[in-house]
Scaffold this motif. Structure first.
Motif, PDB file in Angstrom:
ATOM      1  N   VAL A  46      29.739 -39.591  22.505  1.00  0.00           N
ATOM      2  CA  VAL A  46      30.222 -39.202  21.176  1.00  0.00           C
ATOM      3  C   VAL A  46      29.733 -40.192  20.123  1.00  0.00           C
ATOM      4  O   VAL A  46      29.252 -39.802  19.046  1.00  0.00           O
ATOM      5  CB  VAL A  46      31.754 -39.105  21.160  1.00  0.00           C
ATOM      6  N   VAL A  47      29.866 -41.485  20.410  1.00  0.00           N
ATOM      7  CA  VAL A  47      29.399 -42.508  19.467  1.00  0.00           C
ATOM      8  C   VAL A  47      27.894 -42.387  19.256  1.00  0.00           C
ATOM      9  O   VAL A  47      27.397 -42.446  18.116  1.00  0.00           O
ATOM     10  CB  VAL A  47      29.771 -43.919  19.977  1.00  0.00           C
ATOM     11  N   LEU A  48      27.144 -42.197  20.336  1.00  0.00           N
ATOM     12  CA  LEU A  48      25.695 -42.057  20.232  1.00  0.00           C
ATOM     13  C   LEU A  48      25.327 -40.801  19.434  1.00  0.00           C
ATOM     14  O   LEU A  48      24.388 -40.819  18.629  1.00  0.00           O
ATOM     15  CB  LEU A  48      25.075 -41.996  21.629  1.00  0.00           C
ATOM     16  N   THR A  49      26.071 -39.722  19.644  1.00  0.00           N
ATOM     17  CA  THR A  49      25.827 -38.486  18.895  1.00  0.00           C
ATOM     18  C   THR A  49      26.084 -38.689  17.410  1.00  0.00           C
ATOM     19  O   THR A  49      25.320 -38.217  16.560  1.00  0.00           O
ATOM     20  CB  THR A  49      26.732 -37.352  19.423  1.00  0.00           C
ATOM     21  N   THR A  50      27.155 -39.399  17.092  1.00  0.00           N
ATOM     22  CA  THR A  50      27.462 -39.712  15.698  1.00  0.00           C
ATOM     23  C   THR A  50      26.330 -40.509  15.063  1.00  0.00           C
ATOM     24  O   THR A  50      25.942 -40.258  13.910  1.00  0.00           O
ATOM     25  CB  THR A  50      28.770 -40.509  15.611  1.00  0.00           C
ATOM     26  N   ILE A  51      25.787 -41.464  15.823  1.00  0.00           N
ATOM     27  CA  ILE A  51      24.670 -42.268  15.324  1.00  0.00           C
ATOM     28  C   ILE A  51      23.457 -41.388  15.048  1.00  0.00           C
ATOM     29  O   ILE A  51      22.809 -41.488  13.997  1.00  0.00           O
ATOM     30  CB  ILE A  51      24.317 -43.375  16.341  1.00  0.00           C
ATOM     31  N   PHE A  52      23.149 -40.484  15.969  1.00  0.00           N
ATOM     32  CA  PHE A  52      21.992 -39.601  15.804  1.00  0.00           C
ATOM     33  C   PHE A  52      22.140 -38.718  14.569  1.00  0.00           C
ATOM     34  O   PHE A  52      21.189 -38.553  13.795  1.00  0.00           O
ATOM     35  CB  PHE A  52      21.814 -38.737  17.059  1.00  0.00           C
ATOM     36  N   ILE A  53      23.330 -38.132  14.393  1.00  0.00           N
ATOM     37  CA  ILE A  53      23.553 -37.230  13.258  1.00  0.00           C
ATOM     38  C   ILE A  53      23.328 -37.960  11.942  1.00  0.00           C
ATOM     39  O   ILE A  53      22.646 -37.463  11.034  1.00  0.00           O
ATOM     40  CB  ILE A  53      24.975 -36.645  13.302  1.00  0.00           C
ATOM     41  N   ASN A  54      23.885 -39.164  11.823  1.00  0.00           N
ATOM     42  CA  ASN A  54      23.815 -39.869  10.554  1.00  0.00           C
ATOM     43  C   ASN A  54      22.455 -40.516  10.305  1.00  0.00           C
ATOM     44  O   ASN A  54      22.042 -40.641   9.150  1.00  0.00           O
ATOM     45  CB  ASN A  54      24.928 -40.924  10.484  1.00  0.00           C
ATOM     46  N   ILE A 113      26.755 -26.771  20.720  1.00  0.00           N
ATOM     47  CA  ILE A 113      25.950 -25.610  20.312  1.00  0.00           C
ATOM     48  C   ILE A 113      25.827 -25.570  18.792  1.00  0.00           C
ATOM     49  O   ILE A 113      24.738 -25.294  18.251  1.00  0.00           O
ATOM     50  CB  ILE A 113      26.582 -24.306  20.840  1.00  0.00           C
ATOM     51  N   SER A 114      26.912 -25.871  18.088  1.00  0.00           N
ATOM     52  CA  SER A 114      26.880 -25.878  16.623  1.00  0.00           C
ATOM     53  C   SER A 114      25.941 -26.957  16.107  1.00  0.00           C
ATOM     54  O   SER A 114      25.202 -26.738  15.133  1.00  0.00           O
ATOM     55  CB  SER A 114      28.290 -26.108  16.066  1.00  0.00           C
ATOM     56  N   LEU A 115      25.952 -28.115  16.743  1.00  0.00           N
ATOM     57  CA  LEU A 115      25.049 -29.192  16.346  1.00  0.00           C
ATOM     58  C   LEU A 115      23.595 -28.785  16.578  1.00  0.00           C
ATOM     59  O   LEU A 115      22.716 -29.066  15.755  1.00  0.00           O
ATOM     60  CB  LEU A 115      25.376 -30.474  17.113  1.00  0.00           C
ATOM     61  N   LEU A 145      27.736 -27.796  10.775  1.00  0.00           N
ATOM     62  CA  LEU A 145      28.151 -29.195  10.748  1.00  0.00           C
ATOM     63  C   LEU A 145      29.675 -29.296  10.832  1.00  0.00           C
ATOM     64  O   LEU A 145      30.214 -30.149  11.556  1.00  0.00           O
ATOM     65  CB  LEU A 145      27.643 -29.861   9.466  1.00  0.00           C
ATOM     66  N   SER A 146      30.376 -28.423  10.106  1.00  0.00           N
ATOM     67  CA  SER A 146      31.837 -28.391  10.208  1.00  0.00           C
ATOM     68  C   SER A 146      32.277 -27.966  11.601  1.00  0.00           C
ATOM     69  O   SER A 146      33.239 -28.508  12.153  1.00  0.00           O
ATOM     70  CB  SER A 146      32.418 -27.412   9.168  1.00  0.00           C
ATOM     71  N   ALA A 147      31.569 -26.987  12.164  1.00  0.00           N
ATOM     72  CA  ALA A 147      31.904 -26.500  13.504  1.00  0.00           C
ATOM     73  C   ALA A 147      31.579 -27.526  14.573  1.00  0.00           C
ATOM     74  O   ALA A 147      32.002 -27.381  15.723  1.00  0.00           O
ATOM     75  CB  ALA A 147      31.147 -25.196  13.788  1.00  0.00           C
ATOM     76  N   THR A 148      30.842 -28.566  14.210  1.00  0.00           N
ATOM     77  CA  THR A 148      30.587 -29.686  15.123  1.00  0.00           C
ATOM     78  C   THR A 148      31.650 -30.763  14.959  1.00  0.00           C
ATOM     79  O   THR A 148      32.251 -31.222  15.931  1.00  0.00           O
ATOM     80  CB  THR A 148      29.198 -30.292  14.862  1.00  0.00           C
ATOM     81  N   ASN A 149      31.894 -31.165  13.725  1.00  0.00           N
ATOM     82  CA  ASN A 149      32.780 -32.303  13.457  1.00  0.00           C
ATOM     83  C   ASN A 149      34.234 -32.026  13.816  1.00  0.00           C
ATOM     84  O   ASN A 149      34.898 -32.868  14.436  1.00  0.00           O
ATOM     85  CB  ASN A 149      32.682 -32.695  11.971  1.00  0.00           C
ATOM     86  N   ILE A 150      34.743 -30.855  13.434  1.00  0.00           N
ATOM     87  CA  ILE A 150      36.171 -30.582  13.626  1.00  0.00           C
ATOM     88  C   ILE A 150      36.548 -30.486  15.100  1.00  0.00           C
ATOM     89  O   ILE A 150      37.488 -31.166  15.547  1.00  0.00           O
ATOM     90  CB  ILE A 150      36.587 -29.314  12.851  1.00  0.00           C
ATOM     91  N   PRO A 151      35.863 -29.667  15.917  1.00  0.00           N
ATOM     92  CA  PRO A 151      36.222 -29.621  17.347  1.00  0.00           C
ATOM     93  C   PRO A 151      36.014 -30.950  18.055  1.00  0.00           C
ATOM     94  O   PRO A 151      36.822 -31.353  18.893  1.00  0.00           O
ATOM     95  CB  PRO A 151      35.285 -28.546  17.916  1.00  0.00           C
ATOM     96  N   SER A 176      29.425 -43.909  12.184  1.00  0.00           N
ATOM     97  CA  SER A 176      29.075 -42.802  11.295  1.00  0.00           C
ATOM     98  C   SER A 176      28.691 -43.307   9.906  1.00  0.00           C
ATOM     99  O   SER A 176      27.536 -43.218   9.494  1.00  0.00           O
ATOM    100  CB  SER A 176      30.255 -41.832  11.192  1.00  0.00           C
ATOM    101  N   MET A 177      29.665 -43.846   9.185  1.00  0.00           N
ATOM    102  CA  MET A 177      29.440 -44.237   7.797  1.00  0.00           C
ATOM    103  C   MET A 177      28.546 -45.467   7.668  1.00  0.00           C
ATOM    104  O   MET A 177      27.755 -45.569   6.739  1.00  0.00           O
ATOM    105  CB  MET A 177      30.790 -44.503   7.113  1.00  0.00           C
ATOM    106  N   GLY A 178      28.665 -46.382   8.619  1.00  0.00           N
ATOM    107  CA  GLY A 178      27.908 -47.623   8.506  1.00  0.00           C
ATOM    108  C   GLY A 178      26.411 -47.454   8.657  1.00  0.00           C
ATOM    109  O   GLY A 178      25.626 -48.287   8.181  1.00  0.00           O
ATOM    110  N   LEU A 179      25.997 -46.373   9.301  1.00  0.00           N
ATOM    111  CA  LEU A 179      24.567 -46.184   9.540  1.00  0.00           C
ATOM    112  C   LEU A 179      23.892 -45.330   8.477  1.00  0.00           C
ATOM    113  O   LEU A 179      22.669 -45.183   8.490  1.00  0.00           O
ATOM    114  CB  LEU A 179      24.345 -45.555  10.918  1.00  0.00           C
TER     115      LEU A 179
END
Length: 226
Positions: A46-54, A113-115, A145-151, A176-179
């Motif tokens: 999850v942390v790695l995915t957050t890094i990739f998205i941002n 899937i949403s991502l 993006l919403s369908a990724t973040n909320i679930p 997320s925000m720091g990157l």
């Protein structure tokens, strides 16, 4: 920085109990969060995915969209506003759909899937030359993006022990925000090499699509998160 200072001076009312709370420094609580995440393969991904998205989506979108409108669409400030509105409308639509569905099962699979779809939409956006097509792609991007973040957020919060929930979510927020500024710096550096913005946007989106596909195939525990 101002927000951090204000939070530091917040006073928590004393409780009418005899409980004794051990004061911990920032680094102690941060270390607890890191240790807790390291013990969970799901949270690591999850942390790695957050890094990739941002790193590869948020930065190129926020910094690159004005350049995309000017250089690729040959548009003006109004066109840029319409594209920005497309993202907002898409996120609103995605939030409403997720709220109405009230998902309690397969949240990990739906989020991945949403991502994947959001990455595809962003990649297609980078090659559009018509304003209405660009807006449509951004609506899809925002909704996914919403369908990724909320679930993802609701599923992860249900997995974390309450006593460390704040620490772990703080760590995820930091990733997320720091990157985002780092993503801006990378995007600016690549632009300085003379590479067109639509190639940068497409490259970041394709990396996210490839990463999401890899996670979906190889990390069953995240795919099966409810």
């Amino acid at each position: 920085m101002i927000g951090s200072v204000l939070i530091y001076f917040m006073k928590i009312p004393d409780r009418d109990t005899e409980e004794i709370f051990n004061e911990q420094t920032f680094w102690e609580t941060f270390k607890e969060g890191v240790i807790y995440v390291n013990e969970s393969r799901v949270l690591q991904v999850v942390v790695l995915t957050t890094i990739f998205i941002n790193l590869f989506l948020v930065g190129p979108m926020s910094m690159g969209l004005p350049l995309f409108v000017k250089n690729i669409l040959n548009g003006n400030a109004m066109d840029f506003s319409l594209l920005e509105a497309g993202v907002a409308v898409g996120m609103l639509i995605g939030s409403v759909i997720i709220g109405v569905l009230n998902l309690t099962k397969n949240r990990g699979k739906i989020a991945l899937i949403s991502l994947f779809v959001s990455g595809l939409a962003f990649a297609l956006l980078s090659f559009t030359t018509e304003r209405w097509v660009s807006i449509f792609m951004l609506i899809i991007f925002g909704a996914c993006l919403s369908a990724t973040n909320i679930p993802f957020t609701s599923a992860i919060q249900s997995m974390i022990e309450e006593k460390v929930l704040g620490r772990v979510m703080g760590l995820i927020s930091l990733a997320s925000m720091g990157l985002i500024p780092v993503s801006y710096a990378i995007t600016a550096f690549i632009l300085s090499l003379g590479i067109s913005i639509h190639y940068i946007m497409a490259g970041g989106a394709i990396l996210v699509v490839m990463y999401t596909f890899f996670v979906y195939v190889n990390f069953q525990e995240l795919r099966n998160v409810d």
